[in-house]
Scaffold this active site. Structure first.
Site: not given
Length: 575
Positions: A282-283
């Site tokens: 993810g981020s």
């Protein structure tokens, strides 16, 4: 009438009778002595034959390949694995002299872990040799020896001992047979990777000294275990990495196992998720994308603003922000608010070739570069469509191991040099030179941006007072056969400290956590993984030689005016 007078027997005759009686007694005594000697000779001969013909327990084990192994130490000289001589009790069933029922009863009396029936079954097996006890205490050996059965044998054989039990189990690995190979040898971890060095008579006298610090390892295992139980996560991983040498100071994979007792351990517990499992993280990819943008000239000013007013539509997909700001965002705000939309726009400008080149330079195209044999290659996009380039920019559509991520963050903050990771202690000044991936200027900028994420954004719960932590949260949906799960995610916090002069990267990841009262029901990294990193740094920072100092920090003064909100305002998104 003639009178008869009795004459006494001649003295010679009486003496001869006495001599005959004595001789007979001597003969009988000699016969008895010979019989006794023959009996003793039979017993002694029987014992000698058993001693000469039987194969002791240690020979049995060494015949299967169990060899003395060298010690494994942590970086401070603490023993993590060593070989000791352990007592074993075995029996040759066909060579027992006494009654087997009686022997079984006496064995059960001194070894109550098994009953008489179990021992009788062992004593009547149609085999040449079998073990009764593999790890016997000296007192038990004496008690069994007192039974006096020559068919029961005692020996010492080398035994591998892991004195810290489960600590660093996935680093150390274990020994034993496998499949059709009955040899006792390293089957995982350092035991497998350094089999030759650990067993070679010429080298096993020199311990293998690891980069692991058992104190830091214990702290990471403790904090991750607490979080895993608290959030009922499927598994958890943690890494502490020296950013300047590539030394792994701690490597944790949960669930864990005890290498002293491998039997019955599940395959999930044996798996080292730090190097063998790949995740869409993810981020945590956003700082990598931002570094690529700065390095390639796509981003030349931190004040450059991007449209995040509406979701982004591309190729039939819609990219949206989990916590939309619905306005234009500059570069620092993009990371502070973890905007998927802006990151996707920036990745689109970078383009397929330069994005792939950055990921390759970070090591994402190959297995983790470390001594362990148990490692997995990342899942690389098969086709780099425009939407793929955009989504990989924020960590979707590409899966890597937690160790890959730790190494990438070390590169981001250490001045831009990628080095292979290692589980061996590196002598001062002997670190691998590595290769440059980003410039020192870009690395300095990334230190500022990562620090802002912790002081102003989603990483606030990762702060450790005095240690100037910088990092990025990442919450990715779990990918499965039917697509992405809307109910399970992988929550990760990737951090480094101290950001004014980075020394260590700390990664914590929870797979499929379930929200609780502590997290207000949330499962995002800001509430689950970031606090783990905070506690680990607070507990171990001083051990690692970093003195907490609230008067120092990385200078972010030039970036603060770019933030839309007032400095100190609580705008942290629960990612």
């Amino acid at each position: 009438m003639t009178a008869f007078v009795a004459r006494p027997l001649p003295q010679r005759r009486l003496t001869g009778q006495r001599h005959a009686l004595v001789a007979t007694a001597h003969v009988r005594l000699m016969i008895l002595m010979l019989m006794l000697m023959a009996g003793f000779a039979l017993v002694i001969g029987r014992i000698a034959i058993l001693g000469l013909s039987s194969e002791p327990a240690s020979s049995q084990a060494r015949g299967n390949g169990a060899l003395p192994r060298g010690d494994i130490l942590d970086r401070n000289g603490e023993p993590l694995a060593r070989t000791i001589e352990a007592w074993t009790i075995g029996v040759h069933p066909a060579k027992l002299l006494g009654d087997r029922h009686e022997i079984a009863a006496r064995l059960a009396a001194v070894m109550p872990d098994h009953d008489e029936a179990w021992f009788y079954e062992r004593l009547t097996l149609p085999v040449n040799f079998t073990y009764l006890e593999r790890h016997a205490a000296p007192a038990l050996v004496n008690a069994v020896h007192a039974i006096g059965e020559p068919g029961i044998v005692f020996a010492q054989e080398p035994e591998r001992l892991y004195p810290q039990t489960t600590l660093a189990a996935h680093v150390l690995g274990y020994i034993g047979p496998t499949g059709d190979d009955p040899r006792i040898m390293g089957r995982a971890g350092i035991e497998r990777a350094f089999e030759e060095q650990l067993t070679n008579p010429a080298t096993r006298g020199t311990p293998v000294t690891l980069s692991i610090d058992s104190r830091v390892q214990a702290a990471m295992e403790s904090e991750l275990s607490h979080a895993m139980v608290s959030f009922q996560a499927k598994d958890a991983t943690g890494v502490v990495l020296d950013v300047n040498t590539g030394e792994v100071i701690a490597m944790v994979s949960l669930p864990v196992y005890n290498p002293n007792k491998i039997k019955g351990t599940s395959s999930d517990a044996l798996r080292n998720n730090v190097t063998q499992s790949v995740y869409e993280l993810g981020s945590t990819f956003k700082p990598i994308t931002m570094a690529a943008a700065i390095e390639t000239g796509v981003v030349t000013s931190m004040a450059k603003r991007y449209d995040a007013t509406e979701p982004l539509h591309v190729g039939g997909f819609t990219i949206h922000d989990d916590h939309p700001q619905k306005r234009f965002l500059d570069v620092p705000e993009t990371l502070i608010h973890s905007s998927n939309i802006v990151t996707a726009r920036i990745a689109d400008e970078i383009g397929k070739d330069r994005m792939a080149a950055m990921f390759t330079a970070m090591g994402f195209a190959t297995k983790p570069d470390i001594e362990l044999r148990e490692k997995q290659k990342p899942i690389w996009p098969v086709y780099w469509a425009r939407s793929t380039v955009m989504t990989t920019g924020y960590g979707h559509g590409i899966a890597i191991t937690p160790l890959h991520l730790a190494n990438a963050y070390a590169t981001l903050v250490n001045g831009g040099i990628w080095r292979p990771t290692t589980l061996l202690k590196v002598a001062p000044g002997k670190a691998v030179q590595g290769r440059r991936v980003i410039s020192e200027a870009t690395s300095a900028r990334m230190r500022q941006l990562l620090r802002l994420v912790v002081t102003q954004g989603t990483g606030r719960k990762g702060e450790a007072p005095g240690y100037r932590v910088g990092g990025k949260t990442g919450t990715g949906e779990v990918a499965g056969a039917g697509g992405y799960s809307k109910k399970a995610n992988v929550s990760t916090f990737a951090a480094a400290f101290p950001m004014d002069a980075p020394r260590y990267v700390v990664i914590a990841m929870l797979d499929s956590p379930i929200g609780n009262a502590e997290s207000f029901g949330l499962t995002t990294a800001a509430w689950t993984a970031a606090p783990v990193v905070s506690r680990v740094i607070s507990r171990t920072g001083a051990m690692l030689g970093v003195t907490p100092d609230n008067s120092r920090d990385v200078d972010v003064s030039e970036l603060l005016p770019l933030l839309w909100h007032a400095p100190g305002e609580d705008t942290a998104d629960p990612e």
